[in-house]
Design an enzyme around this catalytic site. Structure first.
Site, mmCIF file in Angstrom:
data_model
loop_
_atom_site.group_PDB
_atom_site.id
_atom_site.type_symbol
_atom_site.label_atom_id
_atom_site.label_comp_id
_atom_site.label_asym_id
_atom_site.label_seq_id
_atom_site.Cartn_x
_atom_site.Cartn_y
_atom_site.Cartn_z
ATOM 1 N N GLU A 1 -26.847 5.069 3.411
ATOM 2 C CA GLU A 1 -26.883 3.813 2.662
ATOM 3 C C GLU A 1 -26.982 4.077 1.156
ATOM 4 O O GLU A 1 -26.279 3.433 0.362
ATOM 5 C CB GLU A 1 -28.042 2.951 3.151
ATOM 6 C CG GLU A 1 -27.870 2.532 4.607
ATOM 7 C CD GLU A 1 -28.521 1.218 4.955
ATOM 8 O OE1 GLU A 1 -27.794 0.210 5.043
ATOM 9 O OE2 GLU A 1 -29.754 1.206 5.129
ATOM 10 N N GLU B 1 -29.167 3.167 12.864
ATOM 11 C CA GLU B 1 -30.130 2.087 13.063
ATOM 12 C C GLU B 1 -29.966 1.358 14.393
ATOM 13 O O GLU B 1 -30.968 1.054 15.073
ATOM 14 C CB GLU B 1 -30.037 1.093 11.892
ATOM 15 C CG GLU B 1 -30.689 1.570 10.604
ATOM 16 C CD GLU B 1 -29.807 2.521 9.803
ATOM 17 O OE1 GLU B 1 -30.255 2.960 8.730
ATOM 18 O OE2 GLU B 1 -28.683 2.842 10.256
#
Length: 266
Positions: A120, A140
């Protein structure tokens, strides 16, 4: 220069090198690291002698994502960082380049793990170099979590949507070669040489006119979601003033005189 126990700051000529420094935890994000990162972005933008930024990790890893336990902070030092977060509740998102974009170019030098929060942060950088054994991925969903660092928005704008959705929905790891193949990174180099290549690229940027470099970066991001007509108008407004700077005149003189230019941000 700033820095914390989990984020080191060094100068390499006109480049500021920020190093995620928790090698025992594969540089998983801690509160000390996030505070150091945000301060590093601010330091680079406030110092006109800094013309580029390199973000890398210590100990053969880039970043393995969030460490929720470490984010709580420990002891008096941890309290200081918690106070910073309390004063600016958006600090962690700014550190991860979700809510902050440095005006100087940011080059990622990746070795080893660059997963979850690491991938990210990567999406907030401008140029990306990786060692051939590096690993990328957004894990995730495998843990029942959401990649809230910006990936559901940014990834589909940076790589083809089919690849973005596969990465987001499967949570599987990607090799450096595969990441390069889908456009997530730009360079794959032998292991242990990512930082050297990133610094080489930074050196080429540093040799260019800094006002021009910053205006070009700003224009690319500013016009990304505009129509072509809107984008061309915005580009003209951003770029035309650069031609009237002393740096532009110096660049022309240096070219005519066949010598390296000396830029003064004027």
């Amino acid at each position: 220069m700033g820095g914390t126990e989990h984020l080191t700051v060094q100068r390499e000529g006109a480049t500021l090198v920020l190093t995620l420094d928790r090698p025992d935890a594969r540089n998983a994000l801690s509160l000390a690291m996030l505070v150091g990162l945000y301060d590093g972005w601010l330091e680079a933008d406030a110092d006109d002698s800094v013309r580029s930024i390199v973000l890398t990790g210590a100990g053969g890893a880039f970043c393995a994502g969030m460490d929720l336990k470490a984010l709580a902070g420990d002891g008096m030092q941890g309290q200081r960082y918690r106070d910073r977060l309390k004063a600016d509740p958006d600090l962690h998102w700014k550190a991860m380049l979700r809510h902050h974009r440095p005006r100087k170019p940011v080059i990622a030098a990746v070795e080893g793990h660059c997963v979850a929060g690491g991938t990210e942060i990567l999406q907030g950088t401008d140029i990306r170099v990786a060692g051939e054994s590096a690993t990328f991925g957004l894990f995730e969903v495998r843990r029942g979590l959401f990649p809230i660092g910006g990936s559901t928005v940014r990834l589909q704008r940076q790589i083809p949507r089919t690849h973005a959705l596969e990465m987001l929905l499967t949570g599987r790891p990607y090799s450096a070669r595969e990441a390069a193949g889908i456009g997530l990174i730009g360079h794959v180099v032998p292991d242990g040489t990512a930082l050297a290549r990133a610094l080489e690229i930074a050196g080429r940027i540093n040799a260019c006119g800094p006002l021009a470099v910053e205006a070009v970066k700003a224009s690319v991001y500013e016009t990304a979601e505009m129509t072509e007509t809107e984008g061309l108008a915005a580009e003209l407004a951003r770029g035309w003033p650069v031609f009237d700077t002393a740096d532009a005149k110096e660049g022309a003189r240096a070219f005519a005189e066949k010598r390296p230019p000396v830029y003064r941000r004027a």
